[in-house]
Design an enzyme around this catalytic site. Sequence first.
Site, PDB file in Angstrom:
ATOM      1  N   SER A  72      15.288  45.828 -27.623  1.00 17.70           N
ATOM      2  CA  SER A  72      14.193  46.434 -27.249  1.00 17.70           C
ATOM      3  C   SER A  72      14.147  48.001 -28.006  1.00 17.70           C
ATOM      4  O   SER A  72      15.065  48.624 -27.867  1.00 17.70           O
ATOM      5  CB  SER A  72      13.911  46.577 -25.717  1.00 17.70           C
ATOM      6  OG  SER A  72      12.623  47.350 -25.524  1.00 17.70           O
ATOM      7  N   LYS A 117      19.489  47.518 -21.562  1.00 18.83           N
ATOM      8  CA  LYS A 117      19.326  47.022 -22.725  1.00 18.83           C
ATOM      9  C   LYS A 117      20.227  47.940 -23.654  1.00 18.83           C
ATOM     10  O   LYS A 117      21.052  47.363 -24.327  1.00 18.83           O
ATOM     11  CB  LYS A 117      17.948  47.089 -23.413  1.00 18.83           C
ATOM     12  CG  LYS A 117      16.964  46.349 -22.821  1.00 18.83           C
ATOM     13  CD  LYS A 117      17.255  44.694 -23.181  1.00 18.83           C
ATOM     14  CE  LYS A 117      16.273  43.820 -22.564  1.00 18.83           C
ATOM     15  NZ  LYS A 117      16.698  42.393 -22.871  1.00 18.83           N
ATOM     16  N   TYR A 152      15.806  49.325 -16.712  1.00 16.42           N
ATOM     17  CA  TYR A 152      15.726  48.214 -17.622  1.00 16.42           C
ATOM     18  C   TYR A 152      16.058  48.891 -19.031  1.00 16.42           C
ATOM     19  O   TYR A 152      16.696  48.183 -19.764  1.00 16.42           O
ATOM     20  CB  TYR A 152      14.157  47.840 -17.799  1.00 16.42           C
ATOM     21  CG  TYR A 152      13.713  47.090 -19.068  1.00 16.42           C
ATOM     22  CD1 TYR A 152      13.899  45.763 -18.976  1.00 16.42           C
ATOM     23  CD2 TYR A 152      13.108  47.366 -20.148  1.00 16.42           C
ATOM     24  CE1 TYR A 152      13.886  44.854 -20.123  1.00 16.42           C
ATOM     25  CE2 TYR A 152      12.998  46.818 -21.269  1.00 16.42           C
ATOM     26  CZ  TYR A 152      13.220  45.211 -21.119  1.00 16.42           C
ATOM     27  OH  TYR A 152      13.240  44.541 -22.393  1.00 16.42           O
ATOM     28  N   ASP A 194      21.573  29.545 -13.749  1.00 17.22           N
ATOM     29  CA  ASP A 194      21.409  30.947 -14.021  1.00 17.22           C
ATOM     30  C   ASP A 194      22.652  31.739 -14.624  1.00 17.22           C
ATOM     31  O   ASP A 194      23.838  31.120 -14.588  1.00 17.22           O
ATOM     32  CB  ASP A 194      21.498  31.486 -12.695  1.00 17.22           C
ATOM     33  CG  ASP A 194      21.226  33.004 -12.398  1.00 17.22           C
ATOM     34  OD1 ASP A 194      21.819  33.885 -13.015  1.00 17.22           O
ATOM     35  OD2 ASP A 194      20.455  33.185 -11.532  1.00 17.22           O
TER      36      ASP A 194
END
Length: 336
Positions: free
Chosen positions: A124, A153, A149, A58
């Site tokens: 993104s 980013k 989300y 992780d």
Amino acid sequence: MRILVTGGAGYIGSHTVLVLLQSGYDVVVFDNLCNSSRKSIERVSSIVERQVNFVEGDIRNPEELGSVFSKYHIDAVIHFAGLKAVGESVQKPAEYYDVNVGGTAKLLLAMQKANVSRMVFSSSATVYGVEAPTPYVESLPRGSTSNPYATSKAMIEKMLEDQSIAHPDWSIALLRYFNPIGAHESGLIGEDPLGIPNNLMPFMAQVAVGRRDRLAVFGGDYPTPDGTCRRDYLHVMDLAEGHVKALESLYKSGCCAYNLGTGSPVSVLEMISAFESETGVKIPYKIAPRREGDLAEFWADPLKANQLLGWSAKRSLNQMMADTWRWQSQNPDGYN
Ligand code: NAD
Ligand code: WQD
């Protein structure tokens, strides 16, 4: 040259690992498999006929990360690991900031300790925010994001910029992906979402293979040529090749953002008709209400990646459809 690929068992990661190996790089994949299967890496191995180093771990765990950097001499990192479902991020913001932002901070610390200063990051198009004019160009500022989300980013991009300012020897490429779809032409690896797909292409492919009854087209009354939303869909193999080009650019220091898209918008109805004409399989669909948070249309200005990385998307929409269908029809239940 050896590359640590975090999230390398996932959709884009597995295709990139394949291209890296075929381009002569050594690879170590580091993934906790929370949204992927080890089988993707086994299949990459079978395509390239080479063992792939895989470590289950992780990115939030400094010991696990540290042991990878001590076991292997790493020259650069491609960082895909993270959570990516927009709707889920609204329900679970703490988890998204923990994994995406916190995990990236831990990765930077581990890189610093191991004297690794080159990174390619999966950003993104969503960082342009909800009000940016299209096509999106890298000279635009990051905009106001509409879900955790997207915000994660944008926060990571800022963190990486700060890191490169504080450490001028660091070199970082922020790759802003548009809408990756498709699969490797072998049909052995592809996108395998857990549960009901959120994204258009995997949903359509599951309708085609009989796992879902019909596609809901979210909104038919947008101010676009046919009333449905338009996006910039690019082939995942083109995207994977973009990562190798970005790696090759990391001899220069600094932090630089690049759009990876085709530059051409395609509507939802055009996607359905391209899939049907390429595969001969009908997609039953119904126009449904708009999905909250969707933008009517956006696409990339891909000139910077073309000029500075020597990259452009080469594969056609028909090829994206043919390759998606080969993967989905050969693997109706994904990697299961
Ligand atoms: P994916 O979910 O298939 O791959 C992400 C991988 O990261 C998975 O294998 C998952 O198991 C792993 N992972 C998640 N949390 C982890 C953790 N804490 N430690 C270690 N591994 C962890 O997603 P993808 O579509 O391949 O996306 C890869 C990256 O690209 C993501 O960062 C995503 O946000 C970004 N991105 C994706 C798209 C898209 O449309 N697919 C678009 C833009 C950006
Ligand atoms: C595409 C179009 C939908 C499903 C998302 C993230 C973005 C990025 C890529 C990571 C839209 C329509 C969809 C369906 C539909 N990910 N649609 N029926 O929303 O452009 O981008 O994935 O960074 O951040 O937001 O992609 O594939 O979900 O949707 O009509 O069942 O298809 O309305 O117009 P999107 P998508």
